[in-house]
Design an enzyme around this catalytic site. Structure first.
Site, PDB file in Angstrom:
ATOM      1  N   THR A  66       7.124  -4.739  -7.064  1.00 46.87           N
ATOM      2  CA  THR A  66       8.267  -5.445  -8.045  1.00 46.87           C
ATOM      3  C   THR A  66       8.017  -6.669  -7.990  1.00 46.87           C
ATOM      4  OG1 THR A  66       9.630  -5.318  -6.536  1.00 46.87           O
ATOM      5  CG2 THR A  66       9.926  -3.358  -8.007  1.00 46.87           C
ATOM      6  N   GLY A  72       6.189  -8.893  -9.270  1.00 47.53           N
ATOM      7  CA  GLY A  72       4.696  -8.338  -9.323  1.00 47.53           C
ATOM      8  C   GLY A  72       3.961 -10.041  -9.897  1.00 47.53           C
ATOM      9  N   SER A 128       4.310 -13.560  -9.942  1.00 49.02           N
ATOM     10  CA  SER A 128       3.459 -14.291  -9.403  1.00 49.02           C
ATOM     11  C   SER A 128       3.813 -14.585  -8.664  1.00 49.02           C
ATOM     12  CB  SER A 128       5.218 -15.317 -10.167  1.00 49.02           C
ATOM     13  OG  SER A 128       6.029 -14.891  -9.454  1.00 49.02           O
ATOM     14  N   GLY A 129       3.684 -15.521  -7.233  1.00 48.06           N
ATOM     15  CA  GLY A 129       3.335 -15.928  -6.055  1.00 48.06           C
ATOM     16  C   GLY A 129       3.123 -14.438  -5.650  1.00 48.06           C
ATOM     17  N   ILE A 130       3.559 -13.758  -3.585  1.00 50.23           N
ATOM     18  CA  ILE A 130       3.247 -12.553  -3.626  1.00 50.23           C
ATOM     19  C   ILE A 130       3.122 -11.566  -3.671  1.00 50.23           C
ATOM     20  CG2 ILE A 130       3.981 -11.158  -1.193  1.00 50.23           C
ATOM     21  CD1 ILE A 130       5.154 -13.905   0.298  1.00 50.23           C
ATOM     22  N   SER A 134      10.831 -10.883   5.167  1.00 46.97           N
ATOM     23  CA  SER A 134      10.562 -12.477   6.082  1.00 46.97           C
ATOM     24  C   SER A 134      10.811 -12.747   7.118  1.00 46.97           C
ATOM     25  CB  SER A 134      12.027 -13.407   4.959  1.00 46.97           C
ATOM     26  OG  SER A 134      11.593 -14.510   5.433  1.00 46.97           O
ATOM     27  N   TYR A 181      20.624 -16.283   2.757  1.00 46.65           N
ATOM     28  CA  TYR A 181      18.588 -15.481   2.431  1.00 46.65           C
ATOM     29  C   TYR A 181      18.224 -14.740   4.026  1.00 46.65           C
ATOM     30  CZ  TYR A 181      13.919 -14.966   1.693  1.00 46.65           C
ATOM     31  OH  TYR A 181      12.775 -14.587   1.199  1.00 46.65           O
TER      32      TYR A 181
END
Length: 246
Positions: free
Chosen positions: A11, A13, A15-17, A136, A149
């Site tokens: 999910t 998926g 862009s980015g990580i 994170s 966050y």
């Protein structure tokens, strides 16, 4: 599709990580489904990932949308071998400037989205399958202006602490990879016009003198999902160059 080809869902998926994880898994010979809110971004990502990738539009904060996603996967593939619950995001806001909208947005995506993504995936997961949640380092070290966050990521860590017991006997493993600051467009966007100063601060904080690359996080996620990690279950693995420990 070969019957022995593993099926992975990532999910967030496009862009980015998340995209880096999807690319790593396609490189490992997996059939990869990426899911996200924007069809145009999904289409571009699928074009880059190649023939063994497909995209499905989903809003992870909506259980009804998730039900549609997993119904489609059930029809098309019948199972999931690896679930990467990556979709999430953060909003910079110091105490005194936190809005209800930003609070709801982060908890709906980062916590509610994880809960109902994992729960809806369970019927498609078999013994030997793996769940990787992207957390994170903010779960233990959110820093200024990232309290909400960080709270969402701490909540996710505690969800997994409980779920590892709930999944006892199922043969399904669940782990968290928690990246530190990573060189993505969303990180830069979060700093706005202060991006360069923000990145310099993060580099200075790191014992390695730099931030991470998405491909480095993808390697960790792929390891946790793989048979090489067959006895690793319920951990939060920090991939941050030691910054959160310094």
């Amino acid at each position: 599709m070969p019957t022995d080809m593993k099926i992975a869902l990532v999910t967030g998926g496009s862009s980015g990580i998340g995209f880096a994880i999807a690319r790593k898994m396609t490189a490992l010979g997996m059939r990869v489904i990426i899911a996200g809110r924007r069809k145009d971004a999904l289409d571009r990502a699928v074009g880059e990932l190649g023939a063994n990738a497909s995209g499905i539009v989903v809003d992870v904060s909506s259980p009804a949308s998730l039900e549609t996603l997993f119904s489609q996967i059930r029809i098309d593939f019948g199972r999931i071998d690896t679930l990467v619950a990556n979709a999430g995001g953060g909003v910079h806001a110091p105490l005194g400037q936190i809005t209800e909208a930003a609070y709801d947005q982060q908890f709906d995506t980062n916590v509610k989205g994880i809960v109902f993504t994992v729960q809806a995936a369970l019927p498609l997961l078999r013994p030997g399958s793996s769940i990787v949640v992207v957390g994170s380092t903010s779960s233990i070290d959110p820093g200024p202006s990232m309290s909400i966050y960080g709270a969402t990521k701490a909540a996710v860590r505690n969800l997994v602490r409980s779920w590892v017991s709930d999944l006892k006997g199922s043969g399904i493993r669940i782990n968290i990879v928690s990246p530190g600051p990573t060189n993505t467009q969303s990180l830069r966007d979060g700093f706005g016009e202060h991006a360069e100063e923000g990145l310099a601060f993060l580099r200075e904080k790191s014992p390695m003198g730099r931030i991470g690359e998405p491909e480095e996080i993808a390697e960790v996620a792929a390891f946790l999902a793989s048979d090489a990690a067959s006895y690793i279950n319920g951990v939060e693995l920090f991939a941050d160059g030691g910054a959160s420990q310094a």
